[in-house]
Motif scaffolding. Structure first.
Motif, short mmCIF file in Angstrom:
data_model
loop_
_atom_site.label_atom_id
_atom_site.label_comp_id
_atom_site.label_asym_id
_atom_site.label_seq_id
_atom_site.Cartn_x
_atom_site.Cartn_y
_atom_site.Cartn_z
N ARG A 108 0.89 -1.16 0.00
CA ARG A 108 0.00 0.00 0.00
C ARG A 108 0.92 1.20 0.00
N GLU A 109 0.82 2.06 -1.02
CA GLU A 109 1.79 3.14 -1.15
C GLU A 109 1.25 4.31 -1.97
N PHE A 110 2.01 5.42 -1.93
CA PHE A 110 1.68 6.61 -2.69
C PHE A 110 2.97 7.33 -3.06
N VAL A 111 2.87 8.29 -4.00
CA VAL A 111 4.04 9.03 -4.46
C VAL A 111 3.74 10.52 -4.41
N VAL A 112 4.71 11.30 -3.93
CA VAL A 112 4.62 12.76 -3.94
C VAL A 112 5.90 13.35 -4.51
N ARG A 113 5.79 14.60 -4.97
CA ARG A 113 6.94 15.35 -5.48
C ARG A 113 7.23 16.47 -4.48
N ASP A 114 8.49 16.57 -4.06
CA ASP A 114 8.85 17.64 -3.12
C ASP A 114 9.02 18.96 -3.87
N PRO A 115 9.19 20.08 -3.16
CA PRO A 115 9.28 21.38 -3.82
C PRO A 115 10.44 21.53 -4.80
N GLU A 116 11.48 20.71 -4.68
CA GLU A 116 12.62 20.78 -5.60
C GLU A 116 12.42 19.86 -6.81
N GLY A 117 11.40 18.98 -6.77
CA GLY A 117 11.11 18.08 -7.88
C GLY A 117 11.44 16.63 -7.66
N ASN A 118 12.06 16.29 -6.51
CA ASN A 118 12.38 14.88 -6.21
C ASN A 118 11.10 14.10 -5.97
N LEU A 119 11.09 12.83 -6.36
CA LEU A 119 9.94 11.95 -6.15
C LEU A 119 10.16 11.11 -4.90
N TRP A 120 9.13 11.03 -4.07
CA TRP A 120 9.16 10.26 -2.83
C TRP A 120 7.97 9.32 -2.82
N SER A 121 8.25 8.03 -2.67
CA SER A 121 7.21 7.03 -2.53
C SER A 121 7.23 6.55 -1.08
N PHE A 122 6.07 6.49 -0.47
CA PHE A 122 5.92 6.01 0.90
C PHE A 122 4.99 4.81 0.87
N GLY A 123 5.40 3.73 1.53
CA GLY A 123 4.56 2.54 1.54
C GLY A 123 5.03 1.52 2.54
N ASP A 124 4.30 0.42 2.62
CA ASP A 124 4.63 -0.61 3.60
C ASP A 124 5.41 -1.78 3.01
#
Length: 131
Positions: A108-124
């Protein structure tokens, strides 16, 4: 259980490292453990409260031996509570690239982009078991 220092670090450079540090602390929940260099931010360390991973970051310094273009990184952060983490980032108006969802590999996960443009995926998803 004793918390270990991180053994793997994501290393980033930022055009606005002070703002990015604040974003990671407020929006994602990282803990700032070190910051050197004043407003220039030559080196900062943030750790993930649920595990032994961390971020090292500093100001973008073109021409330096260890130089990377800001906004081109991607990272996966393991969390025991993807739903709670997702609620946190959404409540702080994060740039959601992929909403919270179940994957075909059981995560179960999701992806966000930080203000500088890096991609971050958070999940289990903790990775495949060692053989």
């Amino acid at each position: 259980m004793t918390q270990q220092n991180p053994t793997v670090w994501v290393t980033l450079q930022a055009r606005n490292p002070l703002a990015l540090i604040d974003y990671y602390v407020d929006t994602f929940g990282f803990i700032l453990t070190a910051r050197h260099g004043g407003d220039t931010v030559k080196h900062a360390e943030l750790i993930w409260p649920e595990g032994c991973g961390g971020i090292m970051l500093g100001a973008h310094r073109p021409g330096a031996a260890w130089c990377r273009e800001p906004g081109t990184a991607g990272a996966y952060v393991v969390t025991a509570d993807p739903g709670g983490c997702y609620e946190r980032v959404v409540s702080r108006n994060a740039d959601v690239v992929q909403p919270l969802a179940d994957t075909d590999y059981g995560a179960r996960e999701f992806v966000v982009r930080d203000p500088e443009g890096n991609l971050w995926s958070f999940g289990d998803y903790t990775g495949e078991q060692r053989g």
